[in-house]
Design a protein around this motif. Sequence first.
Motif, mmCIF file in Angstrom:
data_model
loop_
_atom_site.group_PDB
_atom_site.id
_atom_site.type_symbol
_atom_site.label_atom_id
_atom_site.label_comp_id
_atom_site.label_asym_id
_atom_site.label_seq_id
_atom_site.Cartn_x
_atom_site.Cartn_y
_atom_site.Cartn_z
ATOM 1 N N ILE A 180 0.912 -1.295 0.586
ATOM 2 C CA ILE A 180 0.243 0.043 -0.151
ATOM 3 C C ILE A 180 0.823 1.447 0.142
ATOM 4 C CG2 ILE A 180 -1.974 1.539 1.646
ATOM 5 C CD1 ILE A 180 -3.155 -1.261 2.575
ATOM 6 N N LYS A 181 2.150 1.417 1.069
ATOM 7 C CA LYS A 181 2.687 2.474 0.923
ATOM 8 C C LYS A 181 3.364 2.423 -0.898
ATOM 9 C CE LYS A 181 5.029 5.154 3.363
ATOM 10 N NZ LYS A 181 3.682 6.627 4.713
ATOM 11 N N ILE A 182 4.069 2.292 -0.711
ATOM 12 C CA ILE A 182 4.757 2.116 -2.538
ATOM 13 C C ILE A 182 3.930 2.756 -3.566
ATOM 14 C CG2 ILE A 182 6.820 0.369 -1.426
ATOM 15 C CD1 ILE A 182 4.930 -0.967 -3.715
ATOM 16 N N PHE A 183 2.823 2.061 -3.301
ATOM 17 C CA PHE A 183 1.291 2.495 -4.587
ATOM 18 C C PHE A 183 0.970 3.884 -3.833
ATOM 19 C CE2 PHE A 183 1.622 -1.675 -6.253
ATOM 20 C CZ PHE A 183 1.288 -1.902 -7.156
ATOM 21 N N ASP A 184 1.059 4.334 -2.331
ATOM 22 C CA ASP A 184 0.322 5.024 -1.913
ATOM 23 C C ASP A 184 1.539 6.820 -2.983
ATOM 24 O OD1 ASP A 184 -2.468 4.803 -1.261
ATOM 25 O OD2 ASP A 184 -1.024 4.593 0.687
ATOM 26 N N ASN A 185 2.312 6.419 -2.673
ATOM 27 C CA ASN A 185 3.466 8.465 -2.671
ATOM 28 C C ASN A 185 3.392 7.548 -4.501
ATOM 29 O OD1 ASN A 185 5.618 6.104 -2.973
ATOM 30 N ND2 ASN A 185 6.006 6.389 -1.199
ATOM 31 N N GLY A 186 3.238 6.725 -5.273
ATOM 32 C CA GLY A 186 3.696 7.553 -6.916
ATOM 33 C C GLY A 186 5.120 6.877 -7.244
ATOM 34 N N THR A 187 5.782 5.874 -5.892
ATOM 35 C CA THR A 187 6.607 6.040 -6.759
ATOM 36 C C THR A 187 7.144 4.358 -7.244
ATOM 37 O OG1 THR A 187 7.871 6.913 -3.994
ATOM 38 C CG2 THR A 187 9.649 5.332 -5.721
ATOM 39 N N ILE A 188 6.725 3.625 -6.874
ATOM 40 C CA ILE A 188 6.613 2.358 -7.716
ATOM 41 C C ILE A 188 6.538 3.058 -9.351
ATOM 42 C CG2 ILE A 188 4.112 1.896 -7.771
ATOM 43 C CD1 ILE A 188 5.890 -1.299 -7.791
ATOM 44 N N LEU A 189 5.169 4.027 -9.580
ATOM 45 C CA LEU A 189 4.493 4.382 -10.570
ATOM 46 C C LEU A 189 5.349 5.095 -11.672
ATOM 47 C CD1 LEU A 189 0.757 5.240 -9.897
ATOM 48 C CD2 LEU A 189 1.565 2.766 -10.810
#
Length: 303
Positions: free
Chosen positions: A66-75
């Motif tokens: 959830i964290k890595i998708f929340d901050n948009g880093t992975i996208l």
Amino acid sequence: MARRKKKSGANTSLTFNNKMFAFMIPALAMFLIFWIYPLLQLFYYSVTNFNGINYNYEYVGLKNFIKIFDNGTILNSIGITLVYAAVTVVLSNILGLALAIILNTKIRFKGFFRTASYFPALFSAIVVGFIWSYVYMPSNGMIASIINLLGGNGASFNPLGNFHTALFAIALVEVWKGFGTTMIIYLAGLQTVDESVLEAGRIDGCNEWQLTRLVKLPMISSTITINVVLSVINGLKAFDYSFIMTNGGPGKSTKTLMFQIYEIAFTDQKMGRASAFSVVSFAVIIAITIVMLIFMNKREVEV
């Protein structure tokens, strides 16, 4: 008596097969220890808050994902990686195929040009990264020095320091190092094309461009599939040059998926979150590879 001999022969064959299996055990053990076990550990750590040092970690469920998708880093990293992969795949395959076609003809010093084309692939990524860091260096670098000699301003040439050009600059380095490998694979495929088929095409009035487009390329479609898929996988795993040449910068312009995983794991010391990032990256790479295989296989020509 004949039956006994047959039975003995069967036992010998069975013993031989068992020996063959025994030779597989070391390779199988290496595969389980160094691939399967780390992969299972990756999935396990992805649902914990493990920091890579202290083993008093806790189960956190899907919080890392959830964290890595929340901050948009992975996208952001996926977008950068896809652009990088697209540039390297297209350029390395076009350049490799063009050279393979040229070097498959009867030209002088063919062996020398084949060796010279493959030569960059022999260097390690670290060596290549440092060489091209000098080539791209502003003011005193090789390209900047040429610009100065031509009367331009070499100090303004700084592709690695420009947010809009850094990713493409390191992608070109990947192409320079890798096009020789794709060229060798294409060359091997072209040499399997039956000369009698090409001669029949020439008799029918085809020129060399038509023979290449209508005969050679369809007949090496499986080779094209192999090269494209390998290039895609290599591009999606990009890490070396963004680490060596730009350290992920300027800004986040060259932070590929693998670089982002490295930074989260070893700079931020969040191994659990890095593992979650790796799981998503693994899924993305597998999905893209499968789609590419299906897409390319549909266009292969059975010869």
